[in-house]
Design a protein around this motif. Sequence first.
Motif, PDB file in Angstrom:
ATOM      1  N   ALA A  79       6.299 -24.750  43.573  1.00 45.33           N
ATOM      2  CA  ALA A  79       6.612 -24.885  44.996  1.00 45.33           C
ATOM      3  C   ALA A  79       7.937 -24.214  45.329  1.00 45.33           C
ATOM      4  CB  ALA A  79       6.651 -26.357  45.384  1.00 45.33           C
ATOM      5  N   LEU A  80       8.895 -24.303  44.412  1.00 44.84           N
ATOM      6  CA  LEU A  80      10.202 -23.683  44.627  1.00 44.84           C
ATOM      7  C   LEU A  80      10.055 -22.184  44.899  1.00 44.84           C
ATOM      8  CD1 LEU A  80      13.342 -23.892  44.553  1.00 44.84           C
ATOM      9  CD2 LEU A  80      13.184 -23.531  42.064  1.00 44.84           C
ATOM     10  N   CYS A  81       9.155 -21.534  44.182  1.00 44.07           N
ATOM     11  CA  CYS A  81       8.938 -20.092  44.397  1.00 44.07           C
ATOM     12  C   CYS A  81       8.548 -19.807  45.839  1.00 44.07           C
ATOM     13  CB  CYS A  81       7.850 -19.580  43.459  1.00 44.07           C
ATOM     14  SG  CYS A  81       8.263 -19.647  41.699  1.00 44.07           S
ATOM     15  N   LEU A  82       7.618 -20.606  46.365  1.00 45.26           N
ATOM     16  CA  LEU A  82       7.161 -20.389  47.736  1.00 45.26           C
ATOM     17  C   LEU A  82       8.270 -20.682  48.739  1.00 45.26           C
ATOM     18  CD1 LEU A  82       4.468 -19.406  48.863  1.00 45.26           C
ATOM     19  CD2 LEU A  82       3.846 -21.780  49.271  1.00 45.26           C
ATOM     20  N   HIS A  83       9.058 -21.713  48.475  1.00 44.75           N
ATOM     21  CA  HIS A  83      10.148 -22.056  49.388  1.00 44.75           C
ATOM     22  C   HIS A  83      11.252 -20.992  49.389  1.00 44.75           C
ATOM     23  CE1 HIS A  83       9.090 -25.965  51.026  1.00 44.75           C
ATOM     24  NE2 HIS A  83       8.545 -26.263  49.855  1.00 44.75           N
ATOM     25  N   ILE A  84      11.484 -20.354  48.262  1.00 49.49           N
ATOM     26  CA  ILE A  84      12.461 -19.262  48.226  1.00 49.49           C
ATOM     27  C   ILE A  84      12.010 -18.133  49.149  1.00 49.49           C
ATOM     28  CG2 ILE A  84      13.413 -17.419  46.767  1.00 49.49           C
ATOM     29  CD1 ILE A  84      13.435 -19.481  44.454  1.00 49.49           C
ATOM     30  N   LEU A  90      10.337 -14.246  54.404  1.00 48.08           N
ATOM     31  CA  LEU A  90       9.246 -13.385  53.968  1.00 48.08           C
ATOM     32  C   LEU A  90       7.881 -14.006  54.203  1.00 48.08           C
ATOM     33  CD1 LEU A  90      10.859 -12.044  50.672  1.00 48.08           C
ATOM     34  CD2 LEU A  90      10.704 -10.910  52.894  1.00 48.08           C
ATOM     35  N   LEU A  91       7.849 -15.281  54.486  1.00 48.45           N
ATOM     36  CA  LEU A  91       6.611 -15.929  54.885  1.00 48.45           C
ATOM     37  C   LEU A  91       6.952 -17.124  55.761  1.00 48.45           C
ATOM     38  CD1 LEU A  91       5.859 -18.835  53.249  1.00 48.45           C
ATOM     39  CD2 LEU A  91       5.602 -17.246  51.367  1.00 48.45           C
ATOM     40  N   ASP A  92       5.956 -17.577  56.501  1.00 52.56           N
ATOM     41  CA  ASP A  92       6.115 -18.687  57.440  1.00 52.56           C
ATOM     42  C   ASP A  92       5.230 -19.832  56.965  1.00 52.56           C
ATOM     43  OD1 ASP A  92       6.203 -20.448  59.565  1.00 52.56           O
ATOM     44  OD2 ASP A  92       5.650 -18.976  61.083  1.00 52.56           O
ATOM     45  N   LEU A  93       5.817 -20.992  56.706  1.00 54.84           N
ATOM     46  CA  LEU A  93       5.041 -22.128  56.216  1.00 54.84           C
ATOM     47  C   LEU A  93       4.021 -22.615  57.245  1.00 54.84           C
ATOM     48  CD1 LEU A  93       7.793 -24.218  54.384  1.00 54.84           C
ATOM     49  CD2 LEU A  93       6.292 -22.449  53.455  1.00 54.84           C
ATOM     50  N   PRO A  96      -1.085 -19.210  59.087  1.00 54.25           N
ATOM     51  CA  PRO A  96      -2.337 -19.353  58.329  1.00 54.25           C
ATOM     52  C   PRO A  96      -2.212 -18.681  56.961  1.00 54.25           C
ATOM     53  CG  PRO A  96      -2.767 -18.583  60.558  1.00 54.25           C
ATOM     54  CD  PRO A  96      -1.290 -18.478  60.356  1.00 54.25           C
ATOM     55  N   VAL A  97      -2.789 -19.306  55.968  1.00 57.70           N
ATOM     56  CA  VAL A  97      -2.804 -18.703  54.631  1.00 57.70           C
ATOM     57  C   VAL A  97      -3.414 -17.309  54.694  1.00 57.70           C
ATOM     58  CG1 VAL A  97      -3.731 -18.929  52.294  1.00 57.70           C
ATOM     59  CG2 VAL A  97      -2.926 -20.963  53.522  1.00 57.70           C
ATOM     60  N   ALA A  98      -4.427 -17.152  55.550  1.00 56.27           N
ATOM     61  CA  ALA A  98      -5.133 -15.862  55.646  1.00 56.27           C
ATOM     62  C   ALA A  98      -4.249 -14.734  56.153  1.00 56.27           C
ATOM     63  CB  ALA A  98      -6.355 -16.008  56.552  1.00 56.27           C
ATOM     64  N   ALA A  99      -3.100 -15.051  56.751  1.00 53.71           N
ATOM     65  CA  ALA A  99      -2.179 -13.994  57.176  1.00 53.71           C
ATOM     66  C   ALA A  99      -1.633 -13.241  55.962  1.00 53.71           C
ATOM     67  CB  ALA A  99      -1.031 -14.594  57.988  1.00 53.71           C
ATOM     68  N   TYR A 100      -1.591 -13.898  54.815  1.00 55.12           N
ATOM     69  CA  TYR A 100      -1.084 -13.277  53.583  1.00 55.12           C
ATOM     70  C   TYR A 100      -2.198 -13.007  52.580  1.00 55.12           C
ATOM     71  CZ  TYR A 100       2.907 -15.433  55.829  1.00 55.12           C
ATOM     72  OH  TYR A 100       3.840 -15.813  56.763  1.00 55.12           O
ATOM     73  N   TRP A 101      -3.291 -13.741  52.709  1.00 57.39           N
ATOM     74  CA  TRP A 101      -4.406 -13.682  51.760  1.00 57.39           C
ATOM     75  C   TRP A 101      -5.685 -13.643  52.603  1.00 57.39           C
ATOM     76  CZ3 TRP A 101      -5.110 -18.413  47.937  1.00 57.39           C
ATOM     77  CH2 TRP A 101      -6.208 -18.193  47.098  1.00 57.39           C
ATOM     78  N   LEU A 169      -3.541 -21.767  44.340  1.00 57.50           N
ATOM     79  CA  LEU A 169      -3.399 -21.622  45.792  1.00 57.50           C
ATOM     80  C   LEU A 169      -1.984 -21.208  46.174  1.00 57.50           C
ATOM     81  CD1 LEU A 169      -5.442 -24.801  46.759  1.00 57.50           C
ATOM     82  CD2 LEU A 169      -6.147 -22.420  47.148  1.00 57.50           C
ATOM     83  N   VAL A 170      -1.006 -21.967  45.717  1.00 56.98           N
ATOM     84  CA  VAL A 170       0.394 -21.629  45.990  1.00 56.98           C
ATOM     85  C   VAL A 170       0.757 -20.313  45.309  1.00 56.98           C
ATOM     86  CG1 VAL A 170       2.779 -22.340  45.533  1.00 56.98           C
ATOM     87  CG2 VAL A 170       1.125 -24.002  46.404  1.00 56.98           C
ATOM     88  N   GLY A 171       0.280 -20.160  44.081  1.00 55.59           N
ATOM     89  CA  GLY A 171       0.640 -18.977  43.304  1.00 55.59           C
ATOM     90  C   GLY A 171       0.095 -17.685  43.860  1.00 55.59           C
ATOM     91  N   GLU A 172      -1.103 -17.735  44.440  1.00 52.28           N
ATOM     92  CA  GLU A 172      -1.658 -16.503  45.000  1.00 52.28           C
ATOM     93  C   GLU A 172      -0.896 -16.073  46.243  1.00 52.28           C
ATOM     94  OE1 GLU A 172      -4.316 -13.166  45.248  1.00 52.28           O
ATOM     95  OE2 GLU A 172      -3.493 -14.431  43.662  1.00 52.28           O
ATOM     96  N   VAL A 173      -0.415 -17.039  47.035  1.00 53.88           N
ATOM     97  CA  VAL A 173       0.426 -16.671  48.180  1.00 53.88           C
ATOM     98  C   VAL A 173       1.734 -16.058  47.689  1.00 53.88           C
ATOM     99  CG1 VAL A 173       1.640 -17.510  50.214  1.00 53.88           C
ATOM    100  CG2 VAL A 173      -0.630 -18.391  49.682  1.00 53.88           C
ATOM    101  N   VAL A 174       2.321 -16.633  46.638  1.00 50.44           N
ATOM    102  CA  VAL A 174       3.522 -16.038  46.042  1.00 50.44           C
ATOM    103  C   VAL A 174       3.241 -14.605  45.617  1.00 50.44           C
ATOM    104  CG1 VAL A 174       5.109 -16.131  44.064  1.00 50.44           C
ATOM    105  CG2 VAL A 174       4.523 -18.239  45.296  1.00 50.44           C
TER     106      VAL A 174
END
Length: 388
Positions: A79-84, A90-93, A96-101, A169-174
Amino acid sequence: MSRNVPRIDGYCDSRFAAVRAAFEDNFRGREELGAAVTVTLDGRTVVDLWGGWADAARTRAWERDTVVNVWSTTKGPAALCLHILADRGLLDLDAPVAAYWPEFAASGKEAVLVRHLLSHRAGLAGLREPHSVDQLYDWELTVARLAAAEPWWEPGTRSGYHALTYGFLVGEVVRRVSGELPGAFLEREVTGPLGIDFTIGLPEKEAGRAAELAQPRAAERGEQAALLAGLTPVALAALTNPAVGAAEANSPRWRAAELPALNGHGTARAVAALYGILARRGDWGGLRVLSPAAVERVREGQGSCRDLVLGAGFGRDTEVGLGLWLSGREGSYGPNPRAFGHDGLGGSCGLADPEAGVSMGYVMNRMGPHIADDPRKTALVDAVYGAL
C-alpha cells in the motif's frame, strides 16, 4: 534462562522490560519456535530482540539477520508504494482504476475507484474460477483474470478481505503508473535508500538466512479446518483459491515470485522501520517518504462493517483504512483507536501509532491458526503500551 525459553539476544531498554518478558513468555507458554520483535519510539529503537530456532528441526538458531516470510504484513509496504505515487500527484485515489488500467473496466467495474482496491472494497476478494498455485505465480495471467472478473458485491459498499488478490490489484496499478512492479519500486524508493532489510519475494542469494515456516500444530489445524467449513463462497474464494501454507511458502518458487500481498521477507527490525515511516508521519532516517497529509490518508476509515470474508472469524465489525486496518474499539493495535497496522497469516504484525510515536514489527516462523490477532502478537502489543 529457563530451559523452556531459548537464548534471547538483542537489546531492550529497561523501560520496556515487560516486552522482553512477554517475548520470553511466548516461548514459555505459547509454543513459539523462532521469532523477533522490534519496537521504535519517536524513531529510536527501544526493543530489538530475537531468539529461538530458524527451522522446525531446531538445528539453526534464529540470528540477528534472519529473515522470514511475513504473509499479509506485506500488504502495508505494498500500500505504501501506491500512496507514494498518489502523494507525488501521479495518480488519484478517487479516480477509476480503469483510468490507469483500462482492461479493468470489464464486467461492470468501470466505476471501481483506486481507493476501493486499497480498502478491500473492490468486490474482487477472490477469483470465481479455479486458480492454481502455479497460476498464482503468473502475474500476467492473474491480473488478466482479475481485470475480466465480475465483482462478488457492489464495489464500495462493504469490505471483504482480498487476502490473495490485494497484491495483484494494488500492484498492477503501481506497475501501470510507475512502470515497475511493487517489489522493484519499494526497493528503489524506500528500502534501498534507507537500508531496510525487506524484500517482496526473496533473492536466491539470501535463501541461506531465511527461517523455515512451520505448520500449525495438529490441534490448531483442526481449528482452521472447522473455520473453513463454515465459510461462504466468497470467503472460500478469498482464502482458498488457491490454498497456500507453510510448505509452499518455504519453496524456492514462492520466494522467486512477485506476491505483494503475501511474500514479503524481512526482519522484525525492517517491519518496524516500514511501519515506522507511518508512525513518524512520513519521515524515516532523514528521508521524507510521505507527506504528513498522505499518512493521514492511509488511516482514513472507509466505514465500519462486518467484513464479508473475515466477519465470521472476528465475530465483530472492523474498519479498514486505505491499506491498513484501524485498531478501533477492540484495540487490535493498542488502545489508540486510530493506530493502524496489518497482521500476517499465522502471527506476524506491523503496527504504527503516530500519536504515541510507536512502531512495532513482530515476525515468527511457527504459524498459529489466526489470520489476525494472534495471542503472541497481542501479548507484545499490550506490553508495549503498558510501558508507555
